[in-house]
Write an enzyme that holds these catalytic residues in place. Structure first.
Site, PDB file in Angstrom:
ATOM      1  CB  ALA A 273      25.270  -0.981 -37.531  1.00 18.26           C
ATOM      2  CG  ASN A 276      21.227   3.203 -30.833  1.00 13.99           C
ATOM      3  OD1 ASN A 276      20.728   3.583 -31.380  1.00 13.99           O
ATOM      4  ND2 ASN A 276      21.182   1.994 -30.863  1.00 13.99           N
ATOM      5  CG  HIS A 308      30.687   3.281 -40.184  1.00  9.07           C
ATOM      6  ND1 HIS A 308      30.691   3.901 -41.119  1.00  9.07           N
ATOM      7  CD2 HIS A 308      29.218   3.856 -39.445  1.00  9.07           C
ATOM      8  CE1 HIS A 308      29.865   4.746 -40.937  1.00  9.07           C
ATOM      9  NE2 HIS A 308      28.971   4.890 -40.063  1.00  9.07           N
ATOM     10  CD  GLU A 309      27.652   1.344 -36.664  1.00 13.50           C
ATOM     11  OE1 GLU A 309      27.070   2.686 -36.255  1.00 13.50           O
ATOM     12  OE2 GLU A 309      27.456   1.897 -38.601  1.00 13.50           O
ATOM     13  CG  HIS A 312      29.177   7.051 -35.800  1.00 17.98           C
ATOM     14  ND1 HIS A 312      29.226   8.237 -36.084  1.00 17.98           N
ATOM     15  CD2 HIS A 312      28.826   6.424 -36.592  1.00 17.98           C
ATOM     16  CE1 HIS A 312      28.896   7.835 -37.692  1.00 17.98           C
ATOM     17  NE2 HIS A 312      28.231   7.050 -37.618  1.00 17.98           N
TER      18      HIS A 312
HETATM   19 ZN   LIG Z   1      27.514   6.218 -39.241  1.00 17.21          ZN
END
Ligand SMILES: [Zn+2]
Length: 870
Positions: A273, A276, A308-309, A312
């Site tokens: 993944a 963005n 996880h994404e 971010h």
């Molecule tokens: Zn990552």
């Protein structure tokens, strides 16, 4: 301030005398023609008088470049494209004064099929016709393939994007849609301004897509997107997305930085993944899942990747590393936060225990001479590409967990909050994080942490108890091969000292800073466990006295993660030649009552490794050994789900049965698998979904051409991404080489997607019965594989060589890579070759011991009938 830190001739860093502040982008992709056209107006700040503007551009044509002054004076720039440096150099006739300017560009490019930059992903729709999606993947340095830009993480700017698309299509980008108009048969979709962010986080997705019903978290509208006909698979992903978004707003103490959050499943996607901002892209298996038919492992994978994404969005997107050397700041942190979020959401999954496997993967690579520090100087961005590995993610997350446990979770969180507040919308380095955490904890964090971040490897802590009841701890660098360079760390060691009569052991924390530390213990000390709680990033080796006491006390006295570490460390020290193989094999007999799936995973992995080194003539003995080790636990867990059973036990059932059927080659298990699979074909509800992967793998293991054809059809007609993946990978588990050859052919003829093909080749090389064929295939088709597969895919594919364990294959592999001068980026190839060496040398050293052990203990094909019919 003049900040020209990089020379105009520096091949890796753009000069700093011109900086972008805002990009106004218009892109018009032609999905059928596989091209796109674009226009950009980029607001620039010129910091010193110049006639030259240098930015990044690659594989595109720039048709026009005009520089405009604030008062409207325009001049046309001449354009020079340098493909080797991936740059575009614009020169204007009259010098530009310091101040604000605008750059207008018109450009053209191709929608490639390399899964990077602006690329096309194709899929077959429900009616059987081919459809195309245009999607982007820019990290690390591929935004420059979609539009000319300052493609380095510290050139943060605002992006205002417009996509011009066919009327029947949908477009998604980082921010919400502010207007949608129709002109000349086209749909013009304009998106709101983004926050100030790095180019690698920009995203566009264009195609036929459907969205889930939105949910709202705080002020954020959250939706999942799929190709048509798959929105029924979005429920689970949406639930974890909402839960983790909420968790992070709370943990970070900062609202989500975007204006909406879309999660998009793309049929072709190189990695798992990509974070963005506001438009996170995923491969389908990492986002879409059917909650009723998914296994625990498959559901956990979706939860992990989504969390996880989302993590971010703050760590990486709001605050970004200044340059690629700091990649671990992004990735280790997101991995660490993913664990925290999933653990908070589903405590019954015991996510930190399962993290033991990830820590183990990092230990394996970091135990090589050819390992690297988590952070090291990076000049060329291509060197950063090889940083997307277990050291950045898993070792990084492990050492953060160790720090968090050492200073306390609340203090750690306060430091993280301070770091994010101080650097929001900007960039930061490792030292900035230590400053924030150091302030919160009032501790010298750099002294503690720098060894773990800037030094390769990790310690082996040896613990010995003297007759005077003094515990002696010492450290040396752990290595599988002899004579690693010496090094020491500041090791936060957590001990559990169990006294004779006490019900509970006493937890003690000490910091091992030099090579030795003496700790006095009470005279009635019964046993001492080193690495209590299991969070330390070091291995433990006990002296004979302590080892004996620990075993006598009983392994059930340890927590599951502690047992996992104990087995893992014992196995690693066995491979390293520091523990006799027979001692390790004896140790494995103490797990008949073990019911923890993570502990079993380590045991089963070690048995699989033995299966790689054993001579075919002795294999039946090993199979008998595996049946004896696994049989009791498998019989206790049984074939059917019990009321009130945990998800983890259900998964354990699948793992144990799979091991009995394949590594144990147990006819009774195979027969039962056959029956149950047939029953599940008639009625999927007849078996627990967690059992299905085991059944499929067993049937592949004993399967013939008819079974192969059946599984191949199931792969092509699968109802969910997980089912597709399961049957796909089953095609690498057959034993007949003619069938494995067919699988290998499918990786080149387009039957297997590019995103999966490299992993399939690697899986065939990892199959004991397929390693020679897999390697032959790689050698014969190298040029084609190199051309066709994405770079990181090729890297993963080559990872298949690490388990060969045969000297003649090792020789051939070395010769081949040497002759071809193959470079997989960073130290990747060197690490693979060292892993291969370790397997071969362990085999040469231990094959005979294994044979003797099996014979002495009467592990013959007839012995140890499991009678396992459950
Ligand atoms: Zn990552």
């Amino acid at each position: 301030m003049n900040e020209i830190s990089h020379d105009i001739d520096d091949p890796y860093r753009l000069p700093r005398h011109v900086r972008p502040t805002r990009y106004q982008l218009t892109l018009e992709p032609d999905l059928a023609g596989a091209t796109f056209q674009g226009r950009a107006t980029i607001a620039l700040t010129v910091q010193r008088l110049t006639r030259v503007i240098v930015c990044n551009a690659l594989e595109m044509a720039i048709d026009e470049a005009i520089v405009e002054a604030v008062e409207g004076r325009r001049q046309t720039a001449s354009v020079t494209l340098d493909e080797s440096q991936q740059r575009c150099r614009l020169t204007v006739p009259e010098p530009l004064d310091p101040g604000a300017w605008q750059l207008h560009l018109r450009f053209r490019g191709t929608l490639n099929d390399k899964l990077r930059g602006f690329y096309r992903s194709t899929y077959t729709d429900q009616r059987g016709s081919q459809q195309t999606i245009a999607a982007t993947q820019f990290e690390a340095t591929d935004a420059r393939r979609a539009f000319p830009c300052w493609d380095e993480p510290d050139f943060k700017a605002v992006f205002s994007t417009t996509l011009v698309i066919d009327e029947s299509l949908t477009a998604v980008s980082n921010s919400h849609v502010v207007s949608e108009a129709r002109e000349r048969g086209k749909k013009i979709v304009r998106f709101a301004d983004t926050i100030k962010m790095s180019t690698y986080l920009v995203a566009f997705v264009v195609g036929r897509m459907e969205a889930s019903a939105p949910s709202v978290v705080g002020n954020t509208r959250l939706q999942l997107w799929t190709v048509p006909g798959k929105t029924h698979l979005t429920g689970f992903g949406q639930e974890v997305a909402a839960a983790s978004l909420h968790f992070f707003e709370d943990y970070y103490g900062i609202p989500y930085p975007g204006d909406k959050l879309d999660l998009l499943a793309i049929p072709d996607f190189a990695s798992g993944a990509m974070e963005n901002l506001g438009a996170i892209t995923f491969r389908e298996t990492a986002l879409l899942v059917d909650q009723r038919t998914g296994t625990h492992g498959e559901l956990q994978r979706v939860a992990d990747v989504v969390a996880h994404e989302n993590a971010h969005m703050w760590f990486g997107d709001l605050v970004t590393m200044s340059w690629w050397n700091g990649l671990w700041l992004n990735e280790a942190f997101a991995t660490f936060m993913e664990m925290l979020a999933v653990d908070a959401w589903k405590p019954e999954w015991k996510r930190w225990d399962a993290f033991g496997a990830s820590r183990g993967a990092a230990f394996a690579v970091d135990g090589l001479h050819s390992t690297r520090p988590i952070e090291f100087p990076v000049r060329a961005p291509k060197d950063a590409e090889a940083m997307f590995d277990v050291l950045t993610y898993e070792k990084g997350a492990s050492v953060l967990r160790m720090l968090e446990q050492h200073i306390g979770p609340t203090v750690f969180r306060d430091g993280v909050r301070e770091y994010l507040r101080a650097h929001a919308y900007g960039n930061a380095d490792t030292k900035d994080l230590w400053v924030s955490i150091g302030t919160a904890s009032n501790q010298a964090v750099p002294d503690l942490m720098n060894g773990w971040i800037f030094q390769p490897g990790y310690p082996l802590v040896t613990a010995e108890l003297t007759n005077q009841c003094e515990l002696v701890l010492s450290q040396q660098r752990f290595s599988y091969l002899p004579d690693p360079p010496s090094a020491t760390w500041q090791v936060p060691v957590q001990l559990r000292v169990q006294r004779g009569a006490a019900a509970e052991g006493e937890v003690r924390r000490v910091l091992l800073t030099g090579t030795r530390l003496n700790v006095s213990c009470p005279p009635d000390t019964k046993f001492i466990l080193v690495n209590e709680g299991g969070h330390g990033f070091y291995r433990v080796r006990y002296g004979p006295n302590l080892w004996k006491r620990l075993l006598e006390a009983g392994l059930e006295k340890l927590a599951p993660i502690e047992r996992l570490n104990l087995v893992n460390d014992a196995w690693a020290t066995t491979i390293a030649g520091l523990m006799p193989l027979s001692d390790y094999l004896d140790l494995t007999s103490r797990f008949a009552l073990e019911r923890d799936k993570n502990v079993w995973a380590v045991l089963l992995d070690s048995f699989a490794f033995l299966n790689r080194i054993i001579e075919p003539a002795d294999r039946a003995g090993l199979e008998s050994f595996v049946r004896s080790r696994v049989g009791e636990a498998a019989a206790a867990v049984g074939w059917t789900r019990q009321p009130g059973e945990s998800d983890l036990t259900r998964q354990l059932r699948g793992e144990l049965i799979g091991a009995l059927g394949r590594l144990g080659n147990d006819p009774a298990t195979q027969a039962r698998a056959h029956e149950l699979y047939a029953a599940a074909r008639k009625d999927p509800a007849a078996i627990d979904p967690n059992l299905l992967p085991a059944l499929v793998s067993i049937l592949a293991f004993i399967g013939d051409a008819a079974r192969y054809e059946d599984f191949r059809t199931r792969f092509k007609t699968a109802a969910t991404p997980q089912e597709e993946r399961r049957y796909l990978f089953s095609l690498a588990m057959f034993r007949q080489t003619a069938l494995l050859d067919r699988t290998l052919d499918m990786t080149l003829n387009g039957e297997i997607r590019l995103q999966d093909a490299p992993f399939m080749v690697s899986a065939v090389m990892g199959n004991v019965y397929g390693r020679e064929r897999g390697w032959q295939f790689v050698k014969m088709n190298w040029d084609q594989l190199d051309r066709r597969f994405p770079k990181q895919g090729l890297r993963r594919m080559c990872g298949g060589i690490t388990g060969f364990c045969k000297p003649e294959l090792e020789r051939d592999v070395r010769e081949f890579f040497q002759a071809r001068q193959v470079d997989l980026g960073g130290k990747t190839l060197e690490q693979y070759l060292e892993q291969l060496r370790i397997g071969v040398s362990f085999g040469e050293r231990s094959r005979r011991d294994l044979q003797v052990f099996l014979r002495n203990n009467q592990y013959s094909p007839e012995a140890a009938q499991t009678g396992f019919h459950g």
